[in-house]
Scaffold this active site. Structure first.
Site, PDB file in Angstrom:
ATOM      1  N   ALA A  62       0.854  -1.195   0.000  1.00 18.04           N
ATOM      2  CA  ALA A  62       0.000   0.000   0.000  1.00 18.04           C
ATOM      3  C   ALA A  62       0.889   1.244   0.000  1.00 18.04           C
ATOM      4  O   ALA A  62       1.856   1.316  -0.749  1.00 18.04           O
ATOM      5  CB  ALA A  62      -0.973  -0.034   1.176  1.00 18.04           C
ATOM      6  N   SER A  63       0.629   2.200   0.884  1.00 19.14           N
ATOM      7  CA  SER A  63       1.327   3.486   0.803  1.00 19.14           C
ATOM      8  C   SER A  63       2.792   3.437   1.213  1.00 19.14           C
ATOM      9  O   SER A  63       3.537   4.380   0.942  1.00 19.14           O
ATOM     10  CB  SER A  63       0.600   4.531   1.649  1.00 19.14           C
ATOM     11  OG  SER A  63      -0.566   4.957   0.994  1.00 19.14           O
ATOM     12  N   THR A  64       3.228   2.360   1.838  1.00 15.75           N
ATOM     13  CA  THR A  64       4.664   2.224   2.095  1.00 15.75           C
ATOM     14  C   THR A  64       5.430   2.180   0.778  1.00 15.75           C
ATOM     15  O   THR A  64       6.624   2.492   0.723  1.00 15.75           O
ATOM     16  CB  THR A  64       4.940   0.977   2.956  1.00 15.75           C
ATOM     17  OG1 THR A  64       4.234   1.113   4.206  1.00 15.75           O
ATOM     18  CG2 THR A  64       6.419   0.821   3.280  1.00 15.75           C
TER      19      THR A  64
END
Length: 499
Positions: free
Chosen positions: A78-80
């Protein structure tokens, strides 16, 4: 017996360290307890000074087929994933291919805003909206695959920035996707090829890739993601079977740059070590990336705290509560998945947690892991008042839920209240045909936060959705009085006036 042998092996790897075995035992006790309470399903890796001190898998990668989680299990980050985009941009800066002060239109001429720079996108201070720019496309065609090519047309269609560049901090995944487009433009390479060549291969990350709706990758080691259908559900199901996750997955599932990277805990540790060794960026560049940024008014940007008081650098969140140490991180959350990647630069500690079941309390679990390694007292793992309220209002009704909420809210030792969680409860109730209970929840939020513009804005939108235009107008007017000139609120007011 197997666990004891595994813990002994970890202690041997650490050599003569006198604290190794007690720390490993306490870590395992923490994570096992969370798993036993259905509050952890995934992989954990913790390292000290470049050596792994704890690594273990919990739960199932595939619940239906009883496939256990293992060390090589791979997760969407995801946003990592945004960290790789940030590193790529800073690499281009080091090579002189771009300047952070350059306007986006220098690289993407059709971009509609003249004052937004590369720096604004990298620091989430551009004023660009988030995935709401794609909502009209989803409503028109729920099966349409939206890609980076749709970004600029969607921004033009949306029509407004939320604020002037540099004025505030506001998370914008489309902004990160624009950075990926700049990487492609300046290197003449597809974004994934650039990441593989300049970051993943250099780091030794041979199990990391991009999985997009427009280019699906078959991988038997990639875990399935599970989530609770609502905050008041008692069990999880496949995340892609839940409508709210289906919509987000469709809107974001082919947008490269802010998400879509798949990796495992060993590869993420290799990424951490490559950064530490200066293989990816020069020390001076990393120092710049890990320095808190300031807004136009000279104040430090302050994102919503989720692991403590937080600032932001060039693509990295920065914990600021302890001035004696530099801790940088990023997290990701999407459709049942949670990823947490923390680097304590001062003490050379790394914490990686990947979860595939929307487990509750992972932030505090990670903070307690840090405290165990530091030999500090543990935090009380508080329960969310919002989640308790959600279950109460479904099982016992509004009067009971509000009364129980009021009874518990003063007990801050055992419970916490997050504004956005309770807001989420209200909108979930409305989405699940519980409109009156949803409105009651959002009304409660305005009473709890009478000086904050957001609850009145959210309540106003909900009233508008329910057809209560007069009441919506009053709530939105109150929101604007608390946040004059707020373009997000003004847009809904304009929508109300036009109907």
């Amino acid at each position: 017996m197997k666990l004891a042998i595994g813990l002994l092996a970890i202690a041997i790897v650490l050599g003569q360290s006198v604290w190794a075995q007690p720390v490993v035992t306490r870590l395992d006790s923490l994570f096992s307890a969370r798993h036993n309470k259905s509050q952890l399903s995934g992989n954990v890796l913790i390292a000290q000074q470049g050596t792994v001190v704890y690594q273990r898998s919990f739960g199932y990668a595939d619940r239906e087929n009883k496939i256990r989680m293992t060390k090589p299990s791979r997760f969407h980050l995801a946003s990592t994933s945004k960290l790789f985009t940030a590193v790529a941009i800073l690499q281009l800066k080091e090579k002189g291919l771009i300047k952070l002060t350059d306007p986006i239109r220098k690289y993407l001429p059709d971009f509609p805003y003249t004052r937004i720079t590369v720096w604004h996108l990298l620091t989430h201070t551009s004023g660009l909206p988030d995935f709401q720019i794609f909502e009209p496309y989803y409503q028109q065609d729920p099966k349409r695959i939206l890609t980076n090519a749709d970004l600029i047309p969607a921004l033009k269609r949306y029509g407004k920035v939320l604020f002037e560049p540099g004025e505030k901090w506001s998370y914008s995944s489309p902004g990160t996707a624009l950075l990926a487009a700049i990487v492609e433009k300046m290197t003449r390479l597809p974004f994934e090829q650039y990441l593989k060549k300049q970051i993943w291969t250099v780091s030794g990350m041979h199990h990391t890739y991009i999985n997009s709706l427009s280019a699906l990758v078959h991988d038997e080691k990639r875990v399935k993601n599970y989530a609770y259908p609502t905050l008041f559900s008692d069990s999880v199901q496949l995340a892609d079977s839940i409508p709210r996750h289906q919509e987000f997955a469709q809107e974001s599932g082919a947008l490269i740059g802010p998400g879509l990277v798949v990796s495992d805990m060993d590869d993420l540790f290799l990424f951490d070590q490559a950064l530490s060794a200066g293989k990816l960026l020069k020390p001076a560049t990393m120092e710049e990336a890990f320095t808190p940024i300031k807004l136009n008014n000279g104040h430090y940007a302050q994102p919503e705290p989720f692991l403590g008081k937080t600032a932001f650098g060039l693509g990295w969140f920065i914990l600021t509560e302890d001035p004696t140490r530099k801790v940088v991180l990023h997290t990701g959350k999407q459709g049942g998945l949670v990823s947490i990647f923390i680097r304590d630069l001062t003490r050379q500690q790394t914490f990686i947690l990947l979860d595939n079941s929307e487990s509750y309390g992972l932030n505090n679990t990670t903070l307690n892991a840090i405290r165990i390694v530091d030999n500090r007292p543990l935090l009380a793992l508080k329960e969310s008042l919002s989640f308790i309220y959600a279950k109460d209002i479904i099982k016992h009704g509004t009067d009971y839920a509000v009364s129980h909420f009021n009874q518990l809210k003063s007990d801050t030792l055992h419970y916490y209240l997050n504004l956005f969680e309770l807001d989420y409860v209200g909108h979930q109730l409305m989405a699940n045909h519980q409109a009156e209970r949803g409105l009651e929840t959002l009304r409660l939020l305005t009473q709890l936060n009478p000086a904050n513009w957001f609850p009145y804005y959210s309540y106003g939108k909900a009233l508008l959705t329910s057809g209560k235009k007069e009441e919506a107008a009053m709530s939105l007017a109150k929101s604007l009085s608390l946040s004059p000139g707020n373009k997000e609120v003004q847009q809904v007011v304009d929508q109300l006036k036009s109907n």
